[in-house]
Write a protein that holds these residues in place. Structure first.
Motif, mmCIF file in Angstrom:
data_model
loop_
_atom_site.group_PDB
_atom_site.id
_atom_site.type_symbol
_atom_site.label_atom_id
_atom_site.label_comp_id
_atom_site.label_asym_id
_atom_site.label_seq_id
_atom_site.Cartn_x
_atom_site.Cartn_y
_atom_site.Cartn_z
ATOM 1 N N HIS A 1 0.778 -1.077 0.034
ATOM 2 C CA HIS A 1 -0.200 -0.013 0.136
ATOM 3 C C HIS A 1 0.881 1.176 0.093
ATOM 4 O O HIS A 1 1.803 1.148 0.788
ATOM 5 C CB HIS A 1 -0.858 -0.146 1.089
ATOM 6 N N SER A 2 0.511 2.060 -0.830
ATOM 7 C CA SER A 2 1.084 3.484 -0.878
ATOM 8 C C SER A 2 0.251 4.643 -1.092
ATOM 9 O O SER A 2 -0.797 4.327 -1.711
ATOM 10 C CB SER A 2 2.383 3.427 -2.122
ATOM 11 N N ALA A 3 0.609 5.846 -0.755
ATOM 12 C CA ALA A 3 -0.424 6.835 -0.881
ATOM 13 C C ALA A 3 0.555 8.086 -1.587
ATOM 14 O O ALA A 3 1.392 8.304 -1.273
ATOM 15 C CB ALA A 3 -0.966 7.405 0.577
ATOM 16 N N SER A 4 -0.369 8.982 -2.037
ATOM 17 C CA SER A 4 0.234 10.250 -2.701
ATOM 18 C C SER A 4 -0.864 11.328 -2.611
ATOM 19 O O SER A 4 -1.948 11.051 -2.688
ATOM 20 C CB SER A 4 0.691 9.719 -4.205
ATOM 21 N N TYR A 5 -0.131 12.428 -2.593
ATOM 22 C CA TYR A 5 -0.938 13.569 -2.741
ATOM 23 C C TYR A 5 -1.257 14.150 -4.246
ATOM 24 O O TYR A 5 -2.194 14.762 -4.609
ATOM 25 C CB TYR A 5 -0.766 14.747 -1.701
ATOM 26 N N ASP A 6 -0.253 13.855 -4.921
ATOM 27 C CA ASP A 6 -0.151 14.247 -6.248
ATOM 28 C C ASP A 6 0.009 13.333 -7.484
ATOM 29 O O ASP A 6 0.373 13.654 -8.480
ATOM 30 C CB ASP A 6 0.993 15.374 -6.318
ATOM 31 N N LEU A 7 0.052 12.184 -7.246
ATOM 32 C CA LEU A 7 0.203 10.784 -7.956
ATOM 33 C C LEU A 7 1.691 10.819 -8.550
ATOM 34 O O LEU A 7 1.973 10.028 -9.532
ATOM 35 C CB LEU A 7 -0.682 10.951 -9.312
ATOM 36 N N ILE A 8 2.684 11.461 -8.036
ATOM 37 C CA ILE A 8 4.044 11.809 -8.553
ATOM 38 C C ILE A 8 4.952 11.400 -7.218
ATOM 39 O O ILE A 8 5.595 10.341 -7.446
ATOM 40 C CB ILE A 8 4.588 13.203 -9.186
ATOM 41 N N ASN A 9 4.860 11.546 -6.215
ATOM 42 C CA ASN A 9 5.407 11.699 -5.035
ATOM 43 C C ASN A 9 4.557 10.618 -4.262
ATOM 44 O O ASN A 9 3.566 10.834 -3.739
ATOM 45 C CB ASN A 9 5.545 12.729 -4.065
ATOM 46 N N TRP A 10 5.321 9.483 -3.834
ATOM 47 C CA TRP A 10 4.301 8.178 -3.329
ATOM 48 C C TRP A 10 4.949 8.050 -1.854
ATOM 49 O O TRP A 10 6.316 7.983 -1.516
ATOM 50 C CB TRP A 10 4.501 7.043 -3.957
ATOM 51 N N ILE A 11 4.236 7.501 -0.968
ATOM 52 C CA ILE A 11 4.619 7.528 0.479
ATOM 53 C C ILE A 11 4.056 5.908 0.742
ATOM 54 O O ILE A 11 3.213 5.573 0.686
ATOM 55 C CB ILE A 11 3.816 8.247 1.796
ATOM 56 N N PRO A 12 5.455 5.022 0.917
ATOM 57 C CA PRO A 12 5.198 3.510 1.202
ATOM 58 C C PRO A 12 4.460 3.485 2.654
ATOM 59 O O PRO A 12 4.941 4.107 3.565
ATOM 60 C CB PRO A 12 6.540 3.111 1.108
ATOM 61 N N LEU A 13 3.514 2.642 2.620
ATOM 62 C CA LEU A 13 2.923 2.350 4.106
ATOM 63 C C LEU A 13 2.857 0.872 4.210
ATOM 64 O O LEU A 13 3.334 0.067 3.460
ATOM 65 C CB LEU A 13 1.525 2.935 3.915
ATOM 66 N N ASP A 14 2.734 0.471 5.420
ATOM 67 C CA ASP A 14 2.642 -0.849 5.957
ATOM 68 C C ASP A 14 1.861 -1.619 5.160
ATOM 69 O O ASP A 14 0.965 -1.253 4.523
ATOM 70 C CB ASP A 14 2.351 -0.863 7.565
ATOM 71 N N LEU A 15 2.113 -3.025 4.992
ATOM 72 C CA LEU A 15 1.326 -3.732 4.265
ATOM 73 C C LEU A 15 -0.345 -3.448 4.558
ATOM 74 O O LEU A 15 -0.671 -3.530 5.929
ATOM 75 C CB LEU A 15 1.805 -5.188 4.568
ATOM 76 N N ALA A 16 -1.012 -3.575 3.707
ATOM 77 C CA ALA A 16 -2.514 -3.690 3.926
ATOM 78 C C ALA A 16 -3.111 -5.068 4.393
ATOM 79 O O ALA A 16 -4.090 -4.900 5.220
ATOM 80 C CB ALA A 16 -3.169 -3.257 2.718
ATOM 81 N N ILE A 17 -2.760 -6.136 3.825
ATOM 82 C CA ILE A 17 -3.228 -7.391 3.692
ATOM 83 C C ILE A 17 -2.365 -8.327 3.800
ATOM 84 O O ILE A 17 -1.429 -8.199 2.942
ATOM 85 C CB ILE A 17 -4.348 -7.637 2.829
#
Length: 133
Positions: free
Chosen positions: A43-59
Motif C-alpha cells: 500500500h502506498s499513498a500520494s497527494y499528487d500521483l508523483i510522490n508516493w509514501i510507502p505504507l505498511d502492508l494492507a493485507i
C-alpha cells in the motif's frame, strides 16, 4: 521516499482517491521480487500521483480464509463514503475464495490499517468445483 523503496511485486489492485489522498494497493512479496505462495497487499499513498509514501502492508495471509495467499482484488468506495476492498484468498484447503476488508479508522487519511471481515469468505468455491492450488 520513492515507490521504488517498496517495489510492486505484481499487479496493482484497487487504486482509489479517498478524502484527498490517492491510494495504490498492489501485490507484494516481502521476501523478494518474485510472485510466490505468500503474496500480500502492499500500500502506498500520494497527494499528487508523483510522490508516493510507502505504507505498511494492507493485507497479509493470516487467517484460514487467506492463509496461503492474498491475491488480486479491487477496492471501491461504498455509499456513505466507506472504503472497502475485495480480494482473492487461498484458504487452508488451498481453494480460491473471495474476501472483504475495511479500514480500521476512517479518519486516518492514509487508511493504514485494514480489518478483515469476520464473515469471510464472502464467496466460497462453488459446489462441484474441486480445483485447488
Amino acid at each position: 521516499m520513492a515507490l521504488d523503496d517498496h517495489p510492486i511485486g505484481a499487479d496493482p489492485n484497487g487504486p482509489k482517491y479517498f478524502n484527498g489522498v490517492y491510494h495504490l494497493f498492489y501485490q507484494y512479496n516481502p521476501a523478494g521480487p518474485l510472485f510466490t505462495d505468500q503474496m500480500h497487499w502492499g500500500h502506498s499513498a500520494s497527494y499528487d500521483l508523483i510522490n508516493w509514501i510507502p505504507l505498511d502492508l494492507a493485507i497479509a495471509p493470516t487467517e484460514s480464509f487467506d492463509i496461503n495467499n492474498c491475491w488480486s482484488g479491487s477496492a471501491t468506495i461504498l455509499p456513505g463514503n466507506k472504503p472497502v476492498m475485495f480480494y482473492t484468498g487461498i484458504d487452508s484447503e488451498k481453494c480460491q475464495v473471495q474476501n472483504l476488508a475495511v479500514p480500521k479508522d476512517l479518519f486516518d487519511p492514509y487508511l493504514r490499517e485494514w480489518v478483515k471481515y469476520t464473515g469471510n469468505p464472502v464467496i466460497n468455491l462453488p459446489q462441484g468445483i474441486t480445483k485447488k492450488f
